[in-house]
Design a protein around this motif. Structure first.
Motif, short mmCIF file in Angstrom:
data_model
loop_
_atom_site.label_atom_id
_atom_site.label_comp_id
_atom_site.label_asym_id
_atom_site.label_seq_id
_atom_site.Cartn_x
_atom_site.Cartn_y
_atom_site.Cartn_z
N LEU A 1 0.92 -1.18 0.19
CA LEU A 1 0.02 -0.05 0.01
C LEU A 1 0.97 1.27 -0.09
O LEU A 1 2.02 1.36 0.78
N ASN A 2 0.55 2.21 -0.94
CA ASN A 2 1.11 3.51 -0.81
C ASN A 2 0.63 4.31 0.24
O ASN A 2 -0.33 3.98 0.82
N ALA A 3 0.94 5.66 0.50
CA ALA A 3 0.72 6.52 1.52
C ALA A 3 -0.63 6.90 1.41
O ALA A 3 -1.21 6.78 0.32
N ASN A 4 -1.22 7.09 2.60
CA ASN A 4 -2.90 7.39 2.80
C ASN A 4 -3.71 6.40 1.79
O ASN A 4 -4.70 7.12 0.89
N SER A 5 -3.68 5.14 2.00
CA SER A 5 -4.14 4.47 1.14
C SER A 5 -4.89 3.34 2.05
O SER A 5 -4.73 3.09 3.01
N SER A 6 -6.20 2.56 1.64
CA SER A 6 -6.87 1.87 2.55
C SER A 6 -7.28 0.41 1.53
O SER A 6 -7.33 0.52 0.29
N LEU A 7 -7.09 -0.87 2.21
CA LEU A 7 -7.48 -1.98 1.54
C LEU A 7 -8.30 -2.42 2.52
O LEU A 7 -8.14 -2.80 3.74
N HIS B 1 -14.46 -16.46 -6.31
CA HIS B 1 -13.47 -15.45 -6.60
C HIS B 1 -12.94 -14.84 -5.43
O HIS B 1 -13.36 -15.13 -4.36
N ARG B 2 -11.73 -14.06 -5.61
CA ARG B 2 -11.14 -13.43 -4.62
C ARG B 2 -11.34 -11.95 -4.89
O ARG B 2 -10.98 -11.42 -5.89
N GLN B 3 -11.88 -10.99 -3.82
CA GLN B 3 -12.16 -9.63 -4.08
C GLN B 3 -11.69 -9.00 -2.87
O GLN B 3 -12.01 -9.27 -1.94
N VAL B 4 -11.08 -7.88 -3.24
CA VAL B 4 -10.57 -6.87 -2.09
C VAL B 4 -11.12 -5.34 -2.67
O VAL B 4 -11.44 -5.17 -3.91
N VAL B 5 -11.25 -4.33 -1.89
CA VAL B 5 -11.46 -3.17 -2.22
C VAL B 5 -10.23 -2.24 -1.82
O VAL B 5 -9.78 -2.20 -0.47
N LEU B 6 -10.10 -1.25 -2.80
CA LEU B 6 -8.81 -0.38 -2.60
C LEU B 6 -9.27 0.96 -2.74
O LEU B 6 -10.18 1.36 -3.69
N GLU B 7 -8.85 1.90 -1.74
CA GLU B 7 -8.89 3.17 -1.71
C GLU B 7 -7.52 3.71 -1.66
O GLU B 7 -6.82 3.66 -0.67
N GLY B 8 -6.92 4.31 -2.81
CA GLY B 8 -5.81 4.97 -2.82
C GLY B 8 -4.84 4.26 -3.92
O GLY B 8 -5.23 4.09 -5.15
N VAL C 1 -9.84 -6.47 -7.75
CA VAL C 1 -9.66 -5.14 -7.01
C VAL C 1 -10.86 -4.24 -7.35
O VAL C 1 -10.83 -3.94 -8.46
N GLN C 2 -11.66 -3.92 -6.35
CA GLN C 2 -12.78 -3.12 -6.64
C GLN C 2 -12.60 -1.74 -5.99
O GLN C 2 -11.90 -1.64 -5.04
N THR C 3 -13.02 -0.77 -6.61
CA THR C 3 -13.08 0.47 -6.10
C THR C 3 -14.33 0.95 -5.47
O THR C 3 -15.19 0.18 -5.50
N PHE D 1 -4.14 2.56 -9.10
CA PHE D 1 -4.30 3.86 -8.36
C PHE D 1 -5.91 4.24 -8.44
O PHE D 1 -6.38 4.10 -9.59
N SER D 2 -6.28 4.53 -7.43
CA SER D 2 -7.77 5.10 -7.37
C SER D 2 -7.73 6.15 -6.19
O SER D 2 -7.99 5.97 -5.06
N ARG D 3 -7.99 7.33 -6.80
CA ARG D 3 -8.10 8.61 -5.77
C ARG D 3 -8.90 9.42 -6.56
O ARG D 3 -9.57 8.90 -7.65
N LYS D 4 -9.22 10.67 -6.06
CA LYS D 4 -10.36 11.63 -6.43
C LYS D 4 -9.98 12.02 -7.92
O LYS D 4 -10.79 12.19 -8.80
N ARG D 5 -8.53 12.28 -8.36
CA ARG D 5 -8.33 12.64 -9.48
C ARG D 5 -8.56 11.61 -10.62
O ARG D 5 -8.16 12.06 -11.96
N GLY D 6 -8.62 10.40 -10.47
CA GLY D 6 -9.03 9.64 -11.49
C GLY D 6 -8.39 8.15 -11.08
O GLY D 6 -7.97 7.81 -9.87
#
Length: 336
Positions: free
Chosen positions: A141-147, A158-165, A182-184, A200-205
């Motif tokens: 995980l990069n900085a300021n990210s959540s899994l 299936h195997r599914q996780v959710v990424l923010e960041g 990998v779901q956003t 990569f999944s943040r506000k800007r794209g």
């Protein structure tokens, strides 16, 4: 793992029928962090056997009316020969308020379910973290990210996780070819069998960089895009369509794993966004002409001050840090 407490005792606790002694015993048992997983496991089993919450809506509505009217409870309300008349607007207000409270109750249940079903891993400013999932997949995980990872293991299909960041995934292939997804938080996800990629999944794209293997990028309603090694897909809300390009190498996209930054003719406004995302600070460009400046360089930085000093040196501009704010000045206009 200590499982000395019978399941039936916890089921009584979930139903609100546990005795004082049983509640004390459960409290001491939960003092051991290893027992938390079993606690949530049995809670999930109990919820599956009691899937519906049946509220007494008639009683609840009556209580709402009493509170709204500031009336005396029905049991001791004085007798009156007057006929009460409620205007339609007043009744509508009461119904809207009651519906709003029920809606908020439903929303809180949804969020509580997520906390129960998923284990949450989160990084702070300028911090990275490497995780090994139960299937052998390695996630950095990069900085300021959540899994978010299913607390009781992956599904059968299936195997599914959710990424923010932002994160790098080295997905382990399974003998039964189980998909890894990998779901956003919106209609965008990546599906793989076994591969290495950065997401990569943040506000800007959104951005997906494929190192090895192959992946499918799913977006909008049923649309998908296949990727090959060396491909990079970017997706922003402005163009509302993914853009597929070839990358010259993965180094610029995973340099953050070593607290390094890689910029290749990158606009200064984009550099500012990267700094904000990584360090959690605010970056201010005091002159619109700074948006046209571009930065090329590869350097390591552990603090916002390190970044400010390096950029100032590379672009010959003035940068100051004021608390949680980095201010970039144009030398030609700063002293005007």
């Amino acid at each position: 793992m200590n499982s000395s407490i019978p399941k039936s005792v916890l089921f009584d606790f979930f139903e609100g029928r546990a005795t004082t002694m049983q509640r004390k015993m459960i409290e001491e048992w939960l003092g051991n962090p290893q027992n938390e997983v079993l606690f949530f496991q049995w809670l999930n089993e109990w919820e599956s056997q009691h899937p519906q919450y049946m509220p007494n809506t008639e009683r609840a509505l009556q209580d709402f009316k009493i509170l709204l009217d500031d009336a005396t409870p029905p049991a001791i309300r004085p007798l009156s020969l007057e006929v009460e008349y409620n205007e339609p607007k007043v009744l509508w207000k009461k119904w809207i308020l009651a519906a709003s409270i029920l809606l908020l109750l439903g929303i809180s249940v949804v969020f509580f379910q997520r906390d129960i079903r998923y284990e949450h891993f989160q990084t702070g400013n300028a911090k990275t973290q490497t995780l090994r999932l139960s299937d052998g997949t390695v996630v950095t995980l990069n900085a300021n990210s959540s899994l978010f990872v299913p607390r009781w293991g992956f599904a059968k299909t299936h195997r599914q996780v959710v990424l923010e960041g932002e994160a790098e995934f080295v997905v382990s292939h399974t003998s039964d070819n189980k998909r890894f997804i990998v779901q956003t938080n919106d209609d965008f996800n990546v599906e793989v069998l076994g591969t290495e990629f950065v997401m990569f999944s943040r506000k800007r794209g959104k951005k997906v960089v494929l190192n090895k293997g192959s992946v499918k990028v799913h977006y909008e309603a049923g649309k998908q895009l296949a990727m090959k090694p060396g491909d990079i897909v970017t997706y922003t809300t402005q163009n509302n369509h993914p853009e597929l390009l070839k990358t010259q190498g993965t180094q610029p996209h995973n340099a953050w794993k070593n607290h390094q930054f890689y910029f290749d003719n990158t606009p200064l406004w984009e550099v500012a966004q990267v700094i904000e995302e990584h360090f959690g600070v605010e970056v201010v460009l005091t002159d619109s002409s700074l948006n046209q400046r571009r930065l090329s360089g590869y350097f390591k930085a552990d603090t916002p001050k390190d970044v400010a000093e390096t950029i100032s040196l590379l672009l010959t501009i003035s940068i100051e840090q004021n608390g949680q704010k980095i201010i970039i000045h144009n030398p030609s206009t700063k002293n005007l």
